[in-house]
Design a protein around this motif. Structure first.
Motif, PDB file in Angstrom:
ATOM      1  N   HIS A 231       0.845  -1.198   0.000  1.00  0.00           N
ATOM      2  CA  HIS A 231       0.000   0.000   0.000  1.00  0.00           C
ATOM      3  C   HIS A 231       0.875   1.240   0.000  1.00  0.00           C
ATOM      4  N   ILE A 232       0.496   2.210  -0.827  1.00  0.00           N
ATOM      5  CA  ILE A 232       1.154   3.513  -0.809  1.00  0.00           C
ATOM      6  C   ILE A 232       0.078   4.574  -0.628  1.00  0.00           C
ATOM      7  N   GLY A 233       0.221   5.353   0.445  1.00  0.00           N
ATOM      8  CA  GLY A 233      -0.747   6.400   0.743  1.00  0.00           C
ATOM      9  C   GLY A 233      -0.217   7.762   0.347  1.00  0.00           C
ATOM     10  N   LEU A 234      -0.958   8.444  -0.501  1.00  0.00           N
ATOM     11  CA  LEU A 234      -0.589   9.787  -0.945  1.00  0.00           C
ATOM     12  C   LEU A 234      -1.818  10.677  -0.864  1.00  0.00           C
ATOM     13  N   TYR A 235      -1.598  11.939  -0.568  1.00  0.00           N
ATOM     14  CA  TYR A 235      -2.691  12.902  -0.705  1.00  0.00           C
ATOM     15  C   TYR A 235      -2.195  14.061  -1.549  1.00  0.00           C
ATOM     16  N   ARG A 236      -3.123  14.739  -2.194  1.00  0.00           N
ATOM     17  CA  ARG A 236      -2.753  15.814  -3.104  1.00  0.00           C
ATOM     18  C   ARG A 236      -2.824  17.155  -2.385  1.00  0.00           C
ATOM     19  N   ASP A 237      -1.711  17.872  -2.367  1.00  0.00           N
ATOM     20  CA  ASP A 237      -1.666  19.199  -1.763  1.00  0.00           C
ATOM     21  C   ASP A 237      -2.675  20.102  -2.485  1.00  0.00           C
ATOM     22  N   PRO A 238      -3.616  20.695  -1.733  1.00  0.00           N
ATOM     23  CA  PRO A 238      -4.664  21.490  -2.405  1.00  0.00           C
ATOM     24  C   PRO A 238      -4.132  22.734  -3.112  1.00  0.00           C
ATOM     25  N   GLU A 239      -2.959  23.200  -2.696  1.00  0.00           N
ATOM     26  CA  GLU A 239      -2.393  24.397  -3.321  1.00  0.00           C
ATOM     27  C   GLU A 239      -1.589  24.051  -4.578  1.00  0.00           C
ATOM     28  N   THR A 240      -0.665  23.097  -4.431  1.00  0.00           N
ATOM     29  CA  THR A 240       0.269  22.789  -5.527  1.00  0.00           C
ATOM     30  C   THR A 240      -0.199  21.628  -6.392  1.00  0.00           C
ATOM     31  N   HIS A 241      -1.197  20.857  -5.899  1.00  0.00           N
ATOM     32  CA  HIS A 241      -1.683  19.635  -6.565  1.00  0.00           C
ATOM     33  C   HIS A 241      -0.606  18.544  -6.613  1.00  0.00           C
TER      34      HIS A 241
ATOM     35  N   SER B  42       1.016  11.549  -8.411  1.00  0.00           N
ATOM     36  CA  SER B  42       0.926  10.431  -7.466  1.00  0.00           C
ATOM     37  C   SER B  42       1.558   9.172  -8.040  1.00  0.00           C
ATOM     38  N   ALA B  43       1.308   8.910  -9.318  1.00  0.00           N
ATOM     39  CA  ALA B  43       1.872   7.712  -9.956  1.00  0.00           C
ATOM     40  C   ALA B  43       3.392   7.783  -9.978  1.00  0.00           C
ATOM     41  N   VAL B  44       3.939   8.931 -10.351  1.00  0.00           N
ATOM     42  CA  VAL B  44       5.393   9.099 -10.392  1.00  0.00           C
ATOM     43  C   VAL B  44       5.984   8.915  -8.994  1.00  0.00           C
ATOM     44  N   ALA B  45       5.357   9.538  -7.990  1.00  0.00           N
ATOM     45  CA  ALA B  45       5.862   9.436  -6.618  1.00  0.00           C
ATOM     46  C   ALA B  45       5.802   7.997  -6.108  1.00  0.00           C
ATOM     47  N   ALA B  46       4.684   7.301  -6.383  1.00  0.00           N
ATOM     48  CA  ALA B  46       4.541   5.916  -5.926  1.00  0.00           C
ATOM     49  C   ALA B  46       5.614   5.031  -6.539  1.00  0.00           C
ATOM     50  N   ILE B  47       5.862   5.195  -7.826  1.00  0.00           N
ATOM     51  CA  ILE B  47       6.877   4.374  -8.496  1.00  0.00           C
ATOM     52  C   ILE B  47       8.276   4.756  -8.019  1.00  0.00           C
ATOM     53  N   ASP B  48       8.490   6.035  -7.706  1.00  0.00           N
ATOM     54  CA  ASP B  48       9.759   6.449  -7.092  1.00  0.00           C
ATOM     55  C   ASP B  48       9.998   5.674  -5.798  1.00  0.00           C
ATOM     56  N   PHE B  49       8.963   5.591  -4.942  1.00  0.00           N
ATOM     57  CA  PHE B  49       9.100   4.882  -3.663  1.00  0.00           C
ATOM     58  C   PHE B  49       9.434   3.414  -3.895  1.00  0.00           C
ATOM     59  N   ILE B  50       8.758   2.796  -4.849  1.00  0.00           N
ATOM     60  CA  ILE B  50       8.981   1.373  -5.125  1.00  0.00           C
ATOM     61  C   ILE B  50      10.405   1.147  -5.624  1.00  0.00           C
ATOM     62  N   LYS B  51      10.875   2.002  -6.522  1.00  0.00           N
ATOM     63  CA  LYS B  51      12.242   1.860  -7.036  1.00  0.00           C
ATOM     64  C   LYS B  51      13.274   2.117  -5.940  1.00  0.00           C
ATOM     65  N   GLU B  52      13.001   3.078  -5.069  1.00  0.00           N
ATOM     66  CA  GLU B  52      13.931   3.364  -3.958  1.00  0.00           C
ATOM     67  C   GLU B  52      14.074   2.153  -3.043  1.00  0.00           C
ATOM     68  N   ARG B  53      13.046   1.332  -2.977  1.00  0.00           N
ATOM     69  CA  ARG B  53      13.066   0.144  -2.123  1.00  0.00           C
ATOM     70  C   ARG B  53      13.449  -1.114  -2.886  1.00  0.00           C
ATOM     71  N   GLY B  54      13.920  -0.940  -4.120  1.00  0.00           N
ATOM     72  CA  GLY B  54      14.486  -2.057  -4.873  1.00  0.00           C
ATOM     73  C   GLY B  54      13.630  -2.604  -5.989  1.00  0.00           C
ATOM     74  N   GLY B  55      12.429  -2.071  -6.188  1.00  0.00           N
ATOM     75  CA  GLY B  55      11.561  -2.557  -7.267  1.00  0.00           C
ATOM     76  C   GLY B  55      12.171  -2.285  -8.635  1.00  0.00           C
TER      77      GLY B  55
ATOM     78  N   ASN C  48      -8.668  22.689 -11.676  1.00  0.00           N
ATOM     79  CA  ASN C  48      -8.513  22.030 -10.384  1.00  0.00           C
ATOM     80  C   ASN C  48      -7.809  20.681 -10.489  1.00  0.00           C
ATOM     81  N   ALA C  49      -7.243  20.402 -11.660  1.00  0.00           N
ATOM     82  CA  ALA C  49      -6.513  19.155 -11.929  1.00  0.00           C
ATOM     83  C   ALA C  49      -7.417  17.925 -11.880  1.00  0.00           C
ATOM     84  N   TYR C  50      -8.685  18.106 -12.214  1.00  0.00           N
ATOM     85  CA  TYR C  50      -9.597  16.976 -12.389  1.00  0.00           C
ATOM     86  C   TYR C  50      -9.670  16.610 -13.869  1.00  0.00           C
TER      87      TYR C  50
END
Length: 209
Positions: free
Chosen positions: A99-109, A139-152, A191-193
């Motif tokens: 599981h990877i939990g991310l939230y979107r900053d309302p100012e910067t998205h 969010s997708a880029v950040a999640a994949i960054d985390f996975i690669k940092e942990r060896g994925g 609004n990035a929707y």
């Protein structure tokens, strides 16, 4: 686009149209997301490695192909990604779930991490990251960054609806990741929707506002 696969199967497109309808209620929406994940996973796992094994049928012994022991992991981006997990597990019940939990900053998205828990030996697994919506791609880029940092190393990304901006960003940040998308929508609004999109997938899956 290399490494981007648009799922144009009629069943997927039909179910996406039902998702878009604002009158589709929570229970039906949740079921549709799961069904779409099954159909998308079927295509995304087309290249799983196979090996010949010996099986004894009621008639005789034969050599027959089976998936060659590849360890799989499915990693939803919380919270909307949870809606796609059971669909993938229907196809590969032995897959481990992170599981990877991310939230979107309302100012910067831009995404902010609040949780990351991945299966062990992540570097030896085919990791399938799932999120119904690929909007800005942050969010997708950040999640994949985390996975690669942990060896994925071997990673696929599955989304039901993507914006051109998000697909471009993810491709540029992680050109080695295969992207499977049910439908590419027109654009992001201020609004990035995603437009026309289907609203907030998390709210519609879990019945929250």
């Amino acid at each position: 686009m290399e490494n981007v696969f648009i799922m144009d199967h009629p069943l997927i497109q039909h179910k996406i149209s039902m998702l878009r309808d604002y009158q589709t209620g929570t229970n039906e929406f949740r079921k549709l997301v799961e069904e779409i994940a099954v159909l998308m996973g079927y295509e995304a796992f087309r290249d799983l490695p196979m090996e010949e094994v010996e099986v004894t049928t009621p008639i005789e012994t034969c050599k027959t192909p089976m998936i060659s022991g590849k360890k799989l992991a499915v990693v939803p981006i919380l919270r909307a990604g949870l809606g796609m997990v059971n669909g993938i597990l229907t196809l590969v019940p032995s897959a481990k779930v992170g599981h990877i939990g991310l939230y979107r900053d309302p100012e910067t998205h831009e995404p902010r991490e609040y949780y990351c828990k991945l299966p062990e030996s992540i570097g030896q697994r085919l990791v399938t990251v799932v999120d119904p919506m690929l909007a800005t791609g942050g969010s997708a880029v950040a999640a994949i960054d985390f996975i690669k940092e942990r060896g994925g190393k071997q990673i696929k990304f599955l989304c039901i609806i993507g914006a051109p901006e998000g697909i471009k960003r993810l491709r540029e940040a992680h050109p080695d990741v295969q992207i499977y998308c049910g439908h590419v929508d027109r654009e992001l609004n201020a609004n990035a929707y995603i437009c026309p999109g289907l609203g907030d997938a998390g709210d519609r899956i879990f019945g929250t506002k």
